[in-house]
Enzyme design. Structure first.
Site, PDB file in Angstrom:
ATOM      1  N   GLY A  94       0.834  -1.210   0.000  1.00 48.81           N
ATOM      2  CA  GLY A  94       0.000   0.000   0.000  1.00 48.81           C
ATOM      3  C   GLY A  94       0.860   1.248   0.000  1.00 48.81           C
ATOM      4  O   GLY A  94       2.077   1.184   0.174  1.00 48.81           O
ATOM      5  N   GLY A  96       2.699   3.719   1.424  1.00 45.37           N
ATOM      6  CA  GLY A  96       3.250   3.941   2.756  1.00 45.37           C
ATOM      7  C   GLY A  96       3.752   5.361   2.946  1.00 45.37           C
ATOM      8  O   GLY A  96       3.982   5.813   4.067  1.00 45.37           O
ATOM      9  N   LYS A 117       4.081  12.349  -3.031  1.00 45.71           N
ATOM     10  CA  LYS A 117       4.946  11.243  -2.601  1.00 45.71           C
ATOM     11  C   LYS A 117       5.945  11.792  -1.586  1.00 45.71           C
ATOM     12  O   LYS A 117       6.721  12.691  -1.920  1.00 45.71           O
ATOM     13  CB  LYS A 117       5.665  10.650  -3.818  1.00 45.71           C
ATOM     14  CG  LYS A 117       6.502   9.424  -3.504  1.00 45.71           C
ATOM     15  CD  LYS A 117       6.951   8.736  -4.787  1.00 45.71           C
ATOM     16  CE  LYS A 117       7.892   7.577  -4.490  1.00 45.71           C
ATOM     17  NZ  LYS A 117       8.357   6.931  -5.719  1.00 45.71           N
ATOM     18  N   ASP A 129       8.927   5.911   7.634  1.00 43.28           N
ATOM     19  CA  ASP A 129       8.549   7.202   8.217  1.00 43.28           C
ATOM     20  C   ASP A 129       7.597   7.992   7.313  1.00 43.28           C
ATOM     21  O   ASP A 129       7.210   9.116   7.645  1.00 43.28           O
ATOM     22  CB  ASP A 129       9.806   8.039   8.508  1.00 43.28           C
ATOM     23  CG  ASP A 129      10.651   8.273   7.258  1.00 43.28           C
ATOM     24  OD1 ASP A 129      10.199   7.881   6.152  1.00 43.28           O
ATOM     25  OD2 ASP A 129      11.753   8.826   7.379  1.00 43.28           O
ATOM     26  N   ARG A 180       3.258  13.753  -8.087  1.00 43.37           N
ATOM     27  CA  ARG A 180       3.357  12.828  -9.212  1.00 43.37           C
ATOM     28  C   ARG A 180       2.015  12.729  -9.932  1.00 43.37           C
ATOM     29  O   ARG A 180       0.965  12.705  -9.306  1.00 43.37           O
ATOM     30  CB  ARG A 180       3.778  11.458  -8.681  1.00 43.37           C
ATOM     31  CG  ARG A 180       3.948  10.426  -9.745  1.00 43.37           C
ATOM     32  CD  ARG A 180       4.789   9.264  -9.256  1.00 43.37           C
ATOM     33  NE  ARG A 180       4.056   8.382  -8.361  1.00 43.37           N
ATOM     34  CZ  ARG A 180       4.579   7.244  -7.896  1.00 43.37           C
ATOM     35  NH1 ARG A 180       5.804   6.878  -8.218  1.00 43.37           N
ATOM     36  NH2 ARG A 180       3.882   6.481  -7.089  1.00 43.37           N
ATOM     37  N   ARG A 187      -1.853  -0.939  -9.739  1.00 45.29           N
ATOM     38  CA  ARG A 187      -0.690  -1.780 -10.068  1.00 45.29           C
ATOM     39  C   ARG A 187      -1.121  -3.231 -10.194  1.00 45.29           C
ATOM     40  O   ARG A 187      -2.230  -3.585  -9.764  1.00 45.29           O
ATOM     41  CB  ARG A 187       0.312  -1.696  -8.905  1.00 45.29           C
ATOM     42  CG  ARG A 187       0.744  -0.293  -8.581  1.00 45.29           C
ATOM     43  CD  ARG A 187       0.855  -0.091  -7.074  1.00 45.29           C
ATOM     44  NE  ARG A 187       0.977   1.338  -6.779  1.00 45.29           N
ATOM     45  CZ  ARG A 187       2.124   2.005  -6.775  1.00 45.29           C
ATOM     46  NH1 ARG A 187       3.240   1.358  -6.984  1.00 45.29           N
ATOM     47  NH2 ARG A 187       2.156   3.300  -6.569  1.00 45.29           N
ATOM     48  N   ASP A 256       4.333  -4.750  -7.477  1.00 42.47           N
ATOM     49  CA  ASP A 256       3.693  -3.524  -6.979  1.00 42.47           C
ATOM     50  C   ASP A 256       4.262  -2.285  -7.655  1.00 42.47           C
ATOM     51  O   ASP A 256       3.767  -1.175  -7.431  1.00 42.47           O
ATOM     52  CB  ASP A 256       3.841  -3.403  -5.455  1.00 42.47           C
ATOM     53  CG  ASP A 256       5.277  -3.547  -5.000  1.00 42.47           C
ATOM     54  OD1 ASP A 256       5.869  -4.609  -5.238  1.00 42.47           O
ATOM     55  OD2 ASP A 256       5.822  -2.584  -4.424  1.00 42.47           O
ATOM     56  N   ASN A 257       5.288  -2.466  -8.476  1.00 41.73           N
ATOM     57  CA  ASN A 257       5.842  -1.344  -9.224  1.00 41.73           C
ATOM     58  C   ASN A 257       5.555  -1.471 -10.715  1.00 41.73           C
ATOM     59  O   ASN A 257       6.244  -0.868 -11.536  1.00 41.73           O
ATOM     60  CB  ASN A 257       7.353  -1.237  -8.995  1.00 41.73           C
ATOM     61  CG  ASN A 257       7.688  -0.803  -7.575  1.00 41.73           C
ATOM     62  OD1 ASN A 257       6.857  -0.222  -6.890  1.00 41.73           O
ATOM     63  ND2 ASN A 257       8.889  -1.103  -7.138  1.00 41.73           N
ATOM     64  N   ASP A 266       7.313   4.379 -10.373  1.00 40.70           N
ATOM     65  CA  ASP A 266       8.148   4.122  -9.193  1.00 40.70           C
ATOM     66  C   ASP A 266       9.632   4.071  -9.534  1.00 40.70           C
ATOM     67  O   ASP A 266      10.287   3.030  -9.438  1.00 40.70           O
ATOM     68  CB  ASP A 266       7.702   2.844  -8.462  1.00 40.70           C
ATOM     69  CG  ASP A 266       6.553   3.144  -7.514  1.00 40.70           C
ATOM     70  OD1 ASP A 266       6.073   4.286  -7.510  1.00 40.70           O
ATOM     71  OD2 ASP A 266       6.136   2.239  -6.768  1.00 40.70           O
TER      72      ASP A 266
HETATM   73  P1  AMP Z   1       9.040   1.291  -3.262  1.00 42.77           P
HETATM   74  O1  AMP Z   1      10.314   0.596  -3.066  1.00 42.77           O
HETATM   75  O2  AMP Z   1       9.144   2.791  -3.270  1.00 42.77           O
HETATM   76  O3  AMP Z   1       8.271   0.783  -4.433  1.00 42.77           O
HETATM   77  O4  AMP Z   1       8.171   0.976  -1.950  1.00 42.77           O
HETATM   78  C1  AMP Z   1       7.777  -0.312  -1.553  1.00 42.77           C
HETATM   79  C2  AMP Z   1       6.796  -0.200  -0.404  1.00 42.77           C
HETATM   80  O5  AMP Z   1       7.409   0.404   0.735  1.00 42.77           O
HETATM   81  C3  AMP Z   1       5.570   0.634  -0.705  1.00 42.77           C
HETATM   82  O6  AMP Z   1       4.478   0.085  -0.016  1.00 42.77           O
HETATM   83  C4  AMP Z   1       5.946   1.976  -0.134  1.00 42.77           C
HETATM   84  O7  AMP Z   1       4.829   2.764   0.164  1.00 42.77           O
HETATM   85  C5  AMP Z   1       6.707   1.587   1.101  1.00 42.77           C
HETATM   86  N1  AMP Z   1       7.679   2.612   1.510  1.00 42.77           N
HETATM   87  C6  AMP Z   1       8.817   2.949   0.872  1.00 42.77           C
HETATM   88  N2  AMP Z   1       9.464   3.926   1.532  1.00 42.77           N
HETATM   89  C7  AMP Z   1       8.720   4.236   2.609  1.00 42.77           C
HETATM   90  C8  AMP Z   1       8.843   5.169   3.685  1.00 42.77           C
HETATM   91  N3  AMP Z   1       9.888   5.994   3.788  1.00 42.77           N
HETATM   92  N4  AMP Z   1       7.857   5.201   4.599  1.00 42.77           N
HETATM   93  C9  AMP Z   1       6.816   4.381   4.524  1.00 42.77           C
HETATM   94  N5  AMP Z   1       6.640   3.484   3.541  1.00 42.77           N
HETATM   95  C10 AMP Z   1       7.569   3.398   2.595  1.00 42.77           C
HETATM   96 MG    MG Z   2       6.579   1.058  -5.237  1.00 45.81          MG
END
Ligand code: AMP
Ligand code: MG
Length: 499
Positions: A94, A96, A117, A129, A180, A187, A256-257, A266
């Site tokens: 989800g 995050g 984002k 965070d 964005r 996805r 998810d990407n 992403d």
């Molecule tokens: P990503 O690698 O950006 O595709 O992120 C993979 C997952 O980790 C997704 O669910 C993001 O929302 C979550 N995520 C990545 N970075 C953070 C962060 N700093 N805080 C909270 N969730 C994160």
């Molecule tokens: Mg992602």
């Protein structure tokens, strides 16, 4: 209203995703930040979306772009999804650290998500965070906009702000937020989320939403959900072919990407290759090379098989028939991708006619480039300058090869093939220059921008790089520095997620 006052910010929101049932998202507002400052606003994109650039860059606009103020008509939410990360199943991911503000319809009638984002915690933040760091925000801005200028489907960057707050990673780094724009943020993993829960009703609602939004032709089909799968497969085949043809490595092709709309999404530890080698990997988290350049087509097919599996409950009651249909669709992916790739490769080589030996001619060039450590972008751009009649014009491009004689051998065969085309050099060169860019966001250039911004708050290099990358096919003598590969000490060996 005082005529000299900036008009207040208006987004013509129409939020279709927010109208789906509650289990598709968590509604919440962005977390405020201390002292936002605008880094950059994409004025052309704002106008295309029917937004007013002037008001967006006003103090009120910056409050919105930083999550400190929720604009009229927004219905902020974090989307839920699942996914396979490096092949491992994660039942709940989800947004995050992202929040969807809402959707607007652009001047061409196309619906777009507007998402922040780096806008703070959500129920899906897990250990994170909810924040984003300036460096990765700039990388996503630069590379995404470069892809758009290259004509490759991608999410876009509407704006970037610094937050005036520090974010703790391995060290304290400046925080930033990217606004964005995507055709949608649905996805493969969104389908997986509901499929894994056996929530067929949600699966159907999601599929109908996606058909309505991205694949309206599928609704007229006898089997709309199968048509949906086929349409997603076709778009991904086109997209991945474009990545391969331009030397782009996504770096984190988790399910998810992978966007259902077929956009590059992403941007994490992504990179364009300098020296060509099929096994190239930049991502520091991809130790096994799962997402290496040459693996991207196979991984895309793997992800699409996961999508097919998730859609099976919508394919009818006879499971054997459903599986056979889905398998059939998936099996067509390599052929679609190969056809798109070959057609793109012919254009890169200045070939209009289709001849049997073309695939081999292209592969032999790539092998020769790999063996001789030739720069991917410069080789193809250099071929544009070569004139069929005059071997002397080869000098620049053959100099890119460790053993220039190896290039000469290949070039001889290419010339013979060009002779069969019967086109003038001029025509061929113009056509080739329209598909072989002079400028790509080379890693060392991106790194240089990030360093200046992070260490000195200097965004002048960013502005310059964005100007160069806005016209990637148009060579200008004053941009010579942006064309050339890194010197050995400038080579970036690893890129990081920054999460
Ligand atoms: P990503 O690698 O950006 O595709 O992120 C993979 C997952 O980790 C997704 O669910 C993001 O929302 C979550 N995520 C990545 N970075 C953070 C962060 N700093 N805080 C909270 N969730 C994160
Ligand atoms: Mg992602």
């Amino acid at each position: 209203m005082n005529l000299h006052e900036t008009p207040s910010v208006f987004f013509p929101f129409d939020n279709s995703y927010a109208r789906l049932p509650d289990r598709f998202f968590a509604k919440l507002t962005p977390s405020p930040v201390r002292a936002p400052q605008l880094i950059r606003l994409n004025e052309a994109l704002a106008e295309h979306l029917g937004l007013d650039p002037e008001s967006l860059s006003s103090p009120e606009g910056i409050e919105i772009l930083s999550g400190n103020r929720v604009p009229e008509g927004a219905e902020p939410l974090a989307m839920v999804y699942a996914g396979h990360q490096f092949g491992n199943w994660v039942p709940q991911l989800g947004d995050g650290r992202a929040i969807l503000l809402g959707e607007v319809i652009d001047r061409d009638g196309v619906r777009h998500d507007i998402q922040l984002k780096g806008s703070g915690h959500t129920p899906f933040s897990r250990m994170g965070d909810g924040r984003a760091v300036l460096g990765p925000v700039l990388r996503e801005y630069i590379v995404g906009e470069a892809m758009a200028a290259l004509g490759i489907p991608t999410t876009r960057a509407l704006a970037a702000v610094t937050t005036g707050e520090q974010v703790a990673r391995e060290q304290l780094l400046p925080g930033a937020i990217l606004t964005r724009v995507a055709q949608s943020h649905v996805r493969v993993g969104t389908f997986q989320f509901f499929a894994a829960r056996g929530d067929e009703e949600a699966l159907r609602l999601l599929a109908d939403h996606v058909i309505n939004r991205h694949y309206p032709d599928a609704s007229g089909s006898d089997h709309p959900y199968r048509a949906l799968l086929d349409a997603v497969i076709a778009r991904q085949a086109q997209l991945i072919a474009r990545w391969q043809l331009i030397g782009f490595i996504h770096g984190v092709m988790n399910t998810d990407n992978m966007s259902i709309a077929g956009e590059t999404i992403d941007y994490g530890p992504c990179a364009f290759m300098d020296t060509y080698h099929p096994e190239t990997v930049y991502s520091s988290i991809d130790q096994m090379g799962r997402y290496a350049y040459a693996n991207q087509p196979r991984i895309a097919q793997w992800n699409l098989a996961v999508l097919a599996q998730s859609l099976l409950p919508l394919f009818g009651d006879d499971e054997d028939v459903a599986v056979a249909q889905a398998q059939d669709s998936i099996n067509r992916f390599p052929g679609l991708l190969e056809a798109a790739y070959l057609s793109g490769m012919r254009a890169k080589l200045g070939l209009v006619q289709e001849r049997a030996g073309d695939t081999k001619l292209a592969h032999d060039l790539l092998n020769c480039m790999a063996e001789n450590k030739a720069d991917f972008t410069l080789t193809f751009r250099g071929l544009c300058d070569v004139s069929a009649a005059d071997p002397e014009a080869d000098a620049a491009v053959r100099g890119l090869f460790e053993d220039p004689v190896a290039f000469d051998c290949w070039a001889g065969r290419w010339r013979e093939r060009l002779d069969q085309e019967g086109n003038s050099d001029d025509m061929r060169q113009t056509a080739m220059r329209a598909v072989n860019p002079a400028y790509i966001p080379r890693n060392h250039l991106v790194a240089e921008v990030i360093k200046a911004a992070t260490e000195n708050g200097n965004f002048a290099l960013l502005e310059k790089l964005m100007t160069v990358l806005a016209s990637p096919y148009e060579e200008r003598p004053e941009y010579a520095r942006y064309r050339i590969p890194p010197r050995p000490e400038q080579v970036v060996h690893e890129t990081f997620c920054g999460t």
